[in-house]
Enzyme design. Sequence first.
Site, PDB file in Angstrom:
ATOM      1  CG  HIS A  47      -1.733   1.182   1.447  1.00 53.98           C
ATOM      2  ND1 HIS A  47      -1.746   1.923   2.605  1.00 53.98           N
ATOM      3  CD2 HIS A  47      -2.622   1.767   0.612  1.00 53.98           C
ATOM      4  CE1 HIS A  47      -2.601   2.923   2.468  1.00 53.98           C
ATOM      5  NE2 HIS A  47      -3.147   2.856   1.280  1.00 53.98           N
ATOM      6  CG  HIS A  98       0.751   9.772   1.870  1.00 50.80           C
ATOM      7  ND1 HIS A  98       1.273   9.184   2.976  1.00 50.80           N
ATOM      8  CD2 HIS A  98      -0.506   9.308   1.778  1.00 50.80           C
ATOM      9  CE1 HIS A  98       0.374   8.390   3.533  1.00 50.80           C
ATOM     10  NE2 HIS A  98      -0.717   8.453   2.817  1.00 50.80           N
TER      11      HIS A  98
END
Length: 365
Positions: A47, A98
């Site tokens: 992930h 992110h």
Amino acid sequence: MLALIFLFCQIWLSIAQESLWSSPDACNNCPALCNRSYGNITHLGAHDSMFVANTSNSFTVSGNQFYGTDTQLDAGVRLLSGQLHTTNATGIELRLCHTDCDLYDGGSMIKWLKDVSYWMDEHPNDVVTLLLVNSVNANSTLLGASFRASGITKHAYVPATKLGAKTVWPTLGEMIQAKTRLVTFISSLPDNTGAPYLLDEFSYVFENQFEVTSPNNFSCMPDRPTNLKDKVSQAQSSGRLFLMNHFLDKKQLLNIVIPDRDNAANTNSPDPDLTGSLGKELNTCGAVYGRSPNFVLVDWFNMGPAISAIDAANGIIDPDGRTSVSTENPSKATPITYDGSAGRPRENKGVQIAMLIAVLCLVLS
Ligand SMILES: *[C@@H]1O[C@H](CO)[C@@H](O)[C@H](O)[C@H]1NC(C)=O
Ligand SMILES: *[C@@H]1O[C@H](CO)[C@@H](O)[C@H](O)[C@H]1NC(C)=O
Ligand SMILES: *[C@@H]1O[C@H](CO)[C@@H](O)[C@H](O)[C@H]1NC(C)=O
Ligand SMILES: *[C@@H]1O[C@H](CO)[C@@H](O)[C@H](O)[C@H]1NC(C)=O
Ligand SMILES: *[C@@H]1O[C@H](CO)[C@@H](O)[C@H](O)[C@H]1NC(C)=O
Ligand SMILES: *[C@@H]1O[C@H](CO)[C@@H](O)[C@H](O)[C@H]1NC(C)=O
């Protein structure tokens, strides 16, 4: 005498060729996977593959992994996820960030795709899957241009027809033989004109919930696509592949949620008896759907180690050609122990001597 040496060398060379230089008869590190359909394998996923917390950034809380994409692939990870963003400074250039590029900028997507493509060049018997969250709604023209610029499209798999969920997936062996070893899911992508290898994730895949903050709260229920939410039998009969999110977050002040690295050894453990472990959830969800999940996304992939639970799900006992990584949390462990050699096959002294004799023979003959 010379004839004898010559004969010896002939025999030696033919044996050496067989055992040393023939390509490994394995797909994704295992011969038994070659004959299995892409859709009948549990692929380990990192992930947020490129959001790395390490000494270079003082183990930033915005990281999801301790080791980067190459190390993940070397260790057996075969699904890489990430998020696509742009910044005002870079214009439409797609970057891997992110949540926001100010928080964690993982660099240009083209450069990252190039790295993955290079790894695939070097590992011709491996099938790799990408899952990119299209946070900026980039269209297939822009995405396709970036994919082409990276060169990775030479590995791309294109389903024969646009069947979506009803796709009949080839075996790993077939994909490897056809040199179409890269499956790319984009979440989301309404239209893939001009880039047929970009697949709209939720046409092919369903997922359980993510952002779980208690080991007791992992669930196998379908969560996305929204029309399948909580509908087990519809998700099952739709033919979609099942992606099991299995990473634990923790709530900070102001309800800010960050990846939980302190519990990762438990979260990624293959032990089927631990609450919230990967081993346990694989069994639980396997029972719900009558088969193992196709993809499992984890944070801190090296811990557990997650690959052990995946191997168990695939029935793999003796994987070949992986480079294992320390299962420690390196932000805690001192010193950092990176095990760069374990699991690497065909590098013992015997092989080196055999190679030397073979080379001498080649020179002599
Ligand atoms: C895979 O299938 C082919 C054709 O069915 C068969 O010849 C081959 O032996 C199988 N290989 C393995 C490793 O099971
Ligand atoms: C693959 O097929 C076997 C046999 O039907 C099943 O036990 C296993 O769970 C399947 N795995 C996946 C990921 O579909
Ligand atoms: C930390 O991770 C980044 C991203 O993968 C990598 O470029 C860098 O070399 C790493 N630093 C160390 C010290 O390994
Ligand atoms: C980009 O610029 C626009 C207009 O100035 C601004 O509203 C937006 O917040 C900026 N976005 C980022 C990611 O900086
Ligand atoms: C795709 O996106 C690019 C960049 O945002 C834009 O210039 C182009 O017009 C779009 N193409 C289509 C067909 O929408
Ligand atoms: C776990 O799930 C229960 C039941 O849905 C919920 O009440 C609880 O708040 C959840 N706990 C956490 C930490 O999310």
